[in-house]
Design a protein around this motif. Structure first.
Motif, mmCIF file in Angstrom:
data_model
loop_
_atom_site.group_PDB
_atom_site.id
_atom_site.type_symbol
_atom_site.label_atom_id
_atom_site.label_comp_id
_atom_site.label_asym_id
_atom_site.label_seq_id
_atom_site.Cartn_x
_atom_site.Cartn_y
_atom_site.Cartn_z
ATOM 1 N N GLY A 1 1.280 5.540 -0.581
ATOM 2 C CA GLY A 1 0.593 6.821 -0.494
ATOM 3 C C GLY A 1 1.359 7.865 -1.282
ATOM 4 O O GLY A 1 2.579 7.980 -1.145
ATOM 5 N N LEU B 1 5.435 6.278 1.715
ATOM 6 C CA LEU B 1 4.849 7.548 1.283
ATOM 7 C C LEU B 1 5.766 8.194 0.251
ATOM 8 O O LEU B 1 6.982 8.272 0.436
ATOM 9 N N ALA C 1 -2.688 8.652 6.310
ATOM 10 C CA ALA C 1 -1.884 7.588 5.708
ATOM 11 C C ALA C 1 -1.641 6.454 6.698
ATOM 12 O O ALA C 1 -1.715 5.271 6.353
ATOM 13 N N VAL D 1 -4.063 7.084 -1.807
ATOM 14 C CA VAL D 1 -3.611 5.787 -1.302
ATOM 15 C C VAL D 1 -3.967 4.720 -2.332
ATOM 16 O O VAL D 1 -5.117 4.652 -2.792
ATOM 17 N N TYR E 1 -8.006 4.975 -1.351
ATOM 18 C CA TYR E 1 -8.545 6.079 -0.557
ATOM 19 C C TYR E 1 -7.967 7.386 -1.084
ATOM 20 O O TYR E 1 -6.836 7.436 -1.578
ATOM 21 N N LYS F 1 -4.749 4.392 7.188
ATOM 22 C CA LYS F 1 -5.077 3.558 6.027
ATOM 23 C C LYS F 1 -4.025 2.485 5.746
ATOM 24 O O LYS F 1 -4.117 1.764 4.757
ATOM 25 N N VAL G 1 -0.692 2.793 5.082
ATOM 26 C CA VAL G 1 0.309 3.078 4.050
ATOM 27 C C VAL G 1 1.690 2.630 4.518
ATOM 28 O O VAL G 1 2.133 2.973 5.616
ATOM 29 N N ARG H 1 0.851 -1.190 0.000
ATOM 30 C CA ARG H 1 0.000 0.000 0.000
ATOM 31 C C ARG H 1 0.894 1.251 0.000
ATOM 32 O O ARG H 1 1.663 1.485 0.926
#
Length: 310
Positions: free
Chosen positions: A4, A75, A67, A17, A30, A70, A72, A2
């Protein structure tokens, strides 16, 4: 994994995301947006004022919390023209890093054009042939052309919808003389770049990205965003030419009542329309197809390209 993408733009700070893996299509999971309008928070020296820096820090911190919520894992933070062109850019970047731990990568205008081109190429595939890609942001216009994933030509012009609105169209509704002056300015700027692209030959497919183009296509009759990514959406120059004087006669509040136009963007829609019309006219483009992917997706794709496959 995942990922971001934190995009600090001229209008908004946008955290996207996605679930992404090398060789697979990034799947949006997201989206979190905050309208900051950094381009309008500059003082007379061209610096982002202290209040603006504080707002940016708070917004980045809020995005970090989202982030984390969710899930993440990595990043990818970057900033575009508003930070890039601020006279105190280094100070702003240092303060953001000190307060949040986020080190924003400042993309050049050419970086923006190339990454947006990559996203469009991956979306449309090799069968699209030679691509011409147009992208209108809050601070700049990006143009890129090529046959491969790296464009043969890529330029960035200071013709963003937000920048032009604040600098050229102070009245609401705008003064007709101001609109004419902006139109001349936009076309003169774009005309300087046309030769660089025309020597490469005619494109097989012309695509446009960005919120501005999406909203212009929507008011011109394109399908709603709720109908999905895979509905073909187009904007014809003839239709756009009909809409420009109508937009010029409206207030920002009246434009916000048009289908697909958000109140936060309605004030700068006319400037964006003048840029879109000028680019399509000077490049001899009758129709552009709207590409759902743009700069953020290009950043993700470039990151995935450099990740080892398992």
């Amino acid at each position: 994994m995942r990922l971001g993408v934190l995009d600090v733009g001229s209008n908004t700070v946008h955290l996207l995301v996605v679930d992404a893996h090398p060789g697979a299509r990034p799947l949006p999971a997201y989206s979190h947006k905050a309208e900051l309008r950094l381009a309008q928070l500059l003082d007379e020296s061209g610096a982002i004022d202290p209040e603006g820096v504080g707002k940016l820090i708070d917004t980045v911190q809020s995005a970090l919390e989202v982030a984390e919520d969710k899930g993440v894992e990595s990043l990818l933070p970057f900033a575009t023209s508003a930070v890039r062109e601020a006279s105190n850019a280094d100070e702003v970047l240092a303060r953001v890093k000190a307060a949040t731990g986020v080190e924003l990568q400042v993309l050049t205008g050419e970086d923006e054009a190339r990454l947006t081109f990559l996203a469009a190429r991956r979306w449309f595939g090799w069968s699209a042939g030679r691509l011409l890609v147009l992208d209108i942001g809050g601070g700049s216009l990006e143009i890129a052309y090529g046959m491969d994933e790296e464009p043969d030509a890529a330029v960035s012009l200071p013709l963003g919808a937000g920048r032009l609105t604040s600098g050229w169209l102070p009245a609401d509704p705008p003064d007709a003389a101001d609109v004419r002056a902006l139109r001349r300015h936009v076309r003169a700027q774009i005309a300087r770049t046309v030769g660089e692209f025309s020597r490469l030959g005619s494109p097989d497919h012309v695509v446009a990205t960005s919120k501005t183009f999406k909203q212009l296509a929507r008011i011109a009759g394109a399908a709603r965003s709720t109908e999905g990514l895979y509905i073909q959406r187009e904007l014809k120059r003839r239709t756009l030419e009909d809409w420009v004087p109508r937009l010029a006669s409206m207030t920002a509040l009246e434009r916000a009542e048009l289908p697909g136009v958000s109140p936060g963007r309605s004030g700068q829609l006319l400037a964006g329309a003048l840029v879109a019309e000028g680019a399509m006219d000077l490049f001899g483009v009758e129709t552009v197809e709207i590409c759902p992917w743009a700069l953020r997706e290009g950043v993700i794709l470039r990151r995935l390209d450099h990740m080892p496959t398992e």
